[in-house]
Design a protein around this motif. Structure first.
Motif: not given
Length: 487
Positions: A200-226
């Protein structure tokens, strides 16, 4: 019937007589022959030749031995081979459960995108954001229904894995908890629960890490939903290709449950659940852990808006702070599995609750900007301390999961843990609603955070209230002991 009759002065052959056949000799009329009379006279007519050939074929077939194909040799597996096969199937089930817990933790990935979209894209207020966050958890309150369904109704000869394939997030969580509880009876105490928390913690760790990076680079939430939808498809394919090998699934699906109606199964399972909950050794710890969350007004949505709108922190900083929090959960889980599980539960819970109350005050330091006075930038403070209280609250559930696994009656794994987790979800919703009411009462808004320090101080004091009924928690119990309730 074959009849041989000696006739004078010769022997002749007759099969059932036809209208055109020659009459037999007078001496043959006295022979009591039903089907065949064998004579030694050479056949002279075509009819007699046909009869001779027919008799020869009949005698050859009757004299030939009957050949039957050899029976297949049964394959006898050695005990070692059986153990290897069972272990292979069990590992496959654990892969399904591990991926389920990992995906459960990775749900922060689309939630992070949704929070930024609601605050920056739609301009949602802090109170509205927190209400929406808690409303998203409402379907999880129905977990007991899914737990009873999983315990009472078999699909084929399985009643865990098929529900992972058919159900959503709440159903998957219920079934995964039930599988952990069933297997934990054959393993060392606390090991499987720690495994679940690590996934559970490993999934949350990777989710927050990759989510913050993608939002910083793309500013596009739809990519994350897909991307999250693709991950759910992988989980579905894995569950469909896995055979269930659980102690409760070995030959009892048709013998124990199908004999009665569906309504009777539900009534029986619900009655078993209520009987288990009424036991004091289960009821009191459940009451404490649920109320310890419910009485604390959480200001998570308000703090998120303060960090992103007032302090203008980057999404990557918010995501990395959550990563640090999950690293804390992983570290605490390893410590519990090695050392902390030997501490009596009441003592351990008391220490965790006091630490949680102190960790809440770290937000007060950020809001009052005391960290800048000490020379600590806002980004560093958020990274190191923002998720500390959340990590402690998440870890506090682990000892109670181990406790309930040791107390859960056989056949109630899904129902009891569904009730447990739904109670935690309901407590979190109440906590969030109280937080919204508190922030509204003290006048916190998206343009005015001056009264936020008062709200954080009240939250910290409320975190100490559950210590007033800490006697509900078993005093002497550890992960290797039986429960003795002393109040």
């Amino acid at each position: 019937m074959l009849c041989l009759s000696l006739c004078a002065p010769h022997l002749h052959l007759h099969l059932p007589r036809s209208p055109t056949a020659r009459p037999a000799a007078a001496t043959c009329r006295n022979a009591r022959c039903i089907g065949v009379t064998l004579c030694l006279r050479m056949p002279t007519t075509p009819e007699e030749r046909r009869q001779k050939r027919g008799l020869a074929q009949f005698l050859d077939l009757s004299a030939a031995p009957t050949l039957t194909p050899p029976a297949p040799t049964p394959v006898h597996l050695t005990p070692a081979a059986k153990r290897r096969g069972a272990l292979r199937e069990m590992r496959r089930v654990w892969w399904v459960c591990g991926v389920g817990y990992w995906v459960q933790g990775f749900r922060c990935f689309p939630w992070l995108a949704l929070n930024f979209h609601l605050t920056r894209g739609m301009g949602l207020s802090p109170a509205g954001l927190q209400l929406l966050q808690n409303a998203g958890s409402l379907p999880l309150v129905a977990k007991p229904l899914f737990g009873v369904l999983s315990d009472a109704v078999y699909i084929g000869r399985a009643h865990r894995i098929p529900y992972i394939s058919l159900g959503g997030a709440s159903v998957t969580e219920v079934v995964s908890d039930a599988v952990v509880t069933e297997f934990s009876r054959t393993q060392k105490a606390g090991v499987l629960q720690s495994y679940a928390f690590v996934a559970l913690a490993a999934g949350s760790l990777l989710g927050n890490l990759s989510g913050g990076y993608i939002l910083l680079k793309t500013q596009e939430p739809k990519i994350m939903f897909t991307a999250f939808s693709v991950l759910l498809g992988f989980q579905l394919a894995l569950s469909l290709s896995t055979k269930e090998t659980l102690p409760s699934s070995r030959g009892n699906s048709r013998n124990r449950l199908v004999k009665s109606s569906l309504a009777a199964n539900f009534r029986k399972q619900f009655s078993n659940l209520m009987t288990a909950i009424r036991e004091e050794r289960i009821l009191y710890p459940l009451a404490w852990i649920m109320t310890s969350f419910a009485v604390v007004p959480v200001l998570s949505g308000t703090m998120f808006c303060f960090q992103t709108q007032y302090l203008n922190l980057d999404p990557s900083v918010i995501g990395l702070s959550k990563v640090v929090g999950q690293v804390m959960v992983l570290s605490l889980t390893v410590l519990y599995n090695r050392y902390l599980k030997r501490i009596p539960l009441r003592c351990l819970t008391t220490g965790l609750q006091i630490l949680y109350a102190l960790a809440v005050l770290s937000d007060l330091i950020l809001v009052k900007q005391v960290n800048l006075v000490l020379g600590i930038p806002n980004e560093i403070h958020v990274l190191c301390f923002s998720a500390l209280a959340e990590a402690l609250a998440q870890f506090k559930v682990l000892p109670f999961s181990v406790l309930l696994s040791s107390l859960c009656p056989p056949g109630c794994e899904g129902s009891l843990f569904a009730f447990f987790t739904s109670g935690l979800v309901l407590s979190a919703i109440l906590s969030g609603v109280f937080g919204v009411g508190l922030s509204t009462l003290i006048g916190v808004s998206s343009v005015d955070y001056s009264s936020l320090p008062l709200g954080i101080l009240l939250q910290s004091l409320a975190a100490l209230l559950p210590l007033g009924w800490i006697s509900f928690v078993p005093e002497k119990w550890t992960a290797d002991d039986t429960v003795v309730i002393k109040r």
